[in-house]
Design a protein around this motif. Structure first.
Motif, PDB file in Angstrom:
ATOM      1  N   ARG A  52      93.379 -27.642  41.686  1.00 32.92           N
ATOM      2  CA  ARG A  52      94.749 -27.244  41.191  1.00 32.92           C
ATOM      3  C   ARG A  52      95.496 -28.394  40.888  1.00 32.92           C
ATOM      4  O   ARG A  52      96.355 -28.181  39.775  1.00 32.92           O
ATOM      5  CB  ARG A  52      95.422 -26.172  42.055  1.00 32.92           C
ATOM      6  N   LEU A  55      94.510 -29.964  37.767  1.00 32.41           N
ATOM      7  CA  LEU A  55      94.651 -29.126  36.510  1.00 32.41           C
ATOM      8  C   LEU A  55      96.172 -29.248  36.182  1.00 32.41           C
ATOM      9  O   LEU A  55      96.565 -29.630  34.823  1.00 32.41           O
ATOM     10  CB  LEU A  55      94.182 -27.798  36.577  1.00 32.41           C
ATOM     11  N   THR A  75      91.909 -20.855  37.686  1.00 33.72           N
ATOM     12  CA  THR A  75      90.872 -21.960  38.238  1.00 33.72           C
ATOM     13  C   THR A  75      90.630 -21.899  39.556  1.00 33.72           C
ATOM     14  O   THR A  75      89.387 -22.186  39.957  1.00 33.72           O
ATOM     15  CB  THR A  75      91.546 -23.333  37.664  1.00 33.72           C
ATOM     16  N   LEU A  92      83.592 -28.533  37.344  1.00 29.19           N
ATOM     17  CA  LEU A  92      84.940 -27.942  36.754  1.00 29.19           C
ATOM     18  C   LEU A  92      85.012 -28.715  35.401  1.00 29.19           C
ATOM     19  O   LEU A  92      85.260 -30.027  35.370  1.00 29.19           O
ATOM     20  CB  LEU A  92      86.049 -27.766  37.646  1.00 29.19           C
ATOM     21  N   ALA A  94      87.991 -28.596  31.899  1.00 29.03           N
ATOM     22  CA  ALA A  94      88.949 -27.862  31.316  1.00 29.03           C
ATOM     23  C   ALA A  94      89.469 -28.635  30.209  1.00 29.03           C
ATOM     24  O   ALA A  94      89.659 -29.819  30.194  1.00 29.03           O
ATOM     25  CB  ALA A  94      90.368 -27.875  32.530  1.00 29.03           C
ATOM     26  N   VAL A 103      88.857 -23.246  30.381  1.00 29.18           N
ATOM     27  CA  VAL A 103      88.461 -23.865  31.729  1.00 29.18           C
ATOM     28  C   VAL A 103      86.998 -23.048  32.047  1.00 29.18           C
ATOM     29  O   VAL A 103      86.783 -21.943  31.764  1.00 29.18           O
ATOM     30  CB  VAL A 103      89.336 -23.311  32.923  1.00 29.18           C
ATOM     31  N   TRP A 151      83.723 -18.709  32.499  1.00 26.75           N
ATOM     32  CA  TRP A 151      84.872 -19.430  31.897  1.00 26.75           C
ATOM     33  C   TRP A 151      85.951 -18.676  31.363  1.00 26.75           C
ATOM     34  O   TRP A 151      85.747 -17.403  31.665  1.00 26.75           O
ATOM     35  CB  TRP A 151      84.417 -20.182  30.362  1.00 26.75           C
TER      36      TRP A 151
END
Length: 159
Positions: A52, A55, A75, A92, A94, A103, A151
């Motif tokens: 988090r 992102l 996410t 992961l 993004a 994402v 996604w």
């Protein structure tokens, strides 16, 4: 730029201009795509808040505060699912582009997850994909190699 987060694999955050990607742009278009790539250690739930934060850093210049909060929530749901329901690492990625945010979370389990209506006995479990389905502009699952990629996308122009 590469960063090492506590207890996790490396995080890469990169930006490339249209010229660097060898794509055509309109006169004066200096739009930059930015990408986050993060390996998530097996069953390491510390990776959820770290993902988090990474992102949030990626989206800092996006200018869509409400969408950024939604992106963080969705996410964290995908990352949690990958870490709780698999026995291997996950990846992961993004990407922020002029069109919006995409994402992806890749894991090694080929089974396709499905949203399910949680019941009262589930506590806080079972709501992740329902949230993704409800809040994302689009989402899906695709089989890739021995696993899958789950996604979602948030459009740049949406409120």
């Amino acid at each position: 730029m590469k960063r090492q987060a506590r207890g996790s694999g490396p995080t890469a955050i990169a930006g490339t201009s249209a010229a660097e990607r060898n794509t055509e742009t309109a006169e004066g278009d200096d739009t930059v795509d930015a990408q986050l790539s993060r390996r998530l250690g097996r069953a390491d739930l510390r990776a959820v808040p770290e993902a988090r934060r990474a992102l949030r850093e990626l989206l800092r210049g996006w200018g869509k505060p409400g969408r950024s909060e939604t992106a963080e929530l969705l996410t964290s749901e995908l990352v949690t699912n990958a870490l709780v329901h698999t026995d291997d690492d996950a990846l992961l990625t993004a990407t922020v582009s002029p069109a919006g945010l995409r994402v992806e979370v890749r894991d090694s389990v080929p089974g396709r997850p499905r949203p399910r209506v949680p019941n009262t006995g589930d506590g806080t479990h079972g709501r992740g994909l329902v949230l993704v389905q409800s809040l994302a502009d689009s989402w899906g699952v695709r089989v890739q190699g021995a696993g899958k990629v789950v996604w979602f996308e948030l459009a740049a122009g949406a409120a």
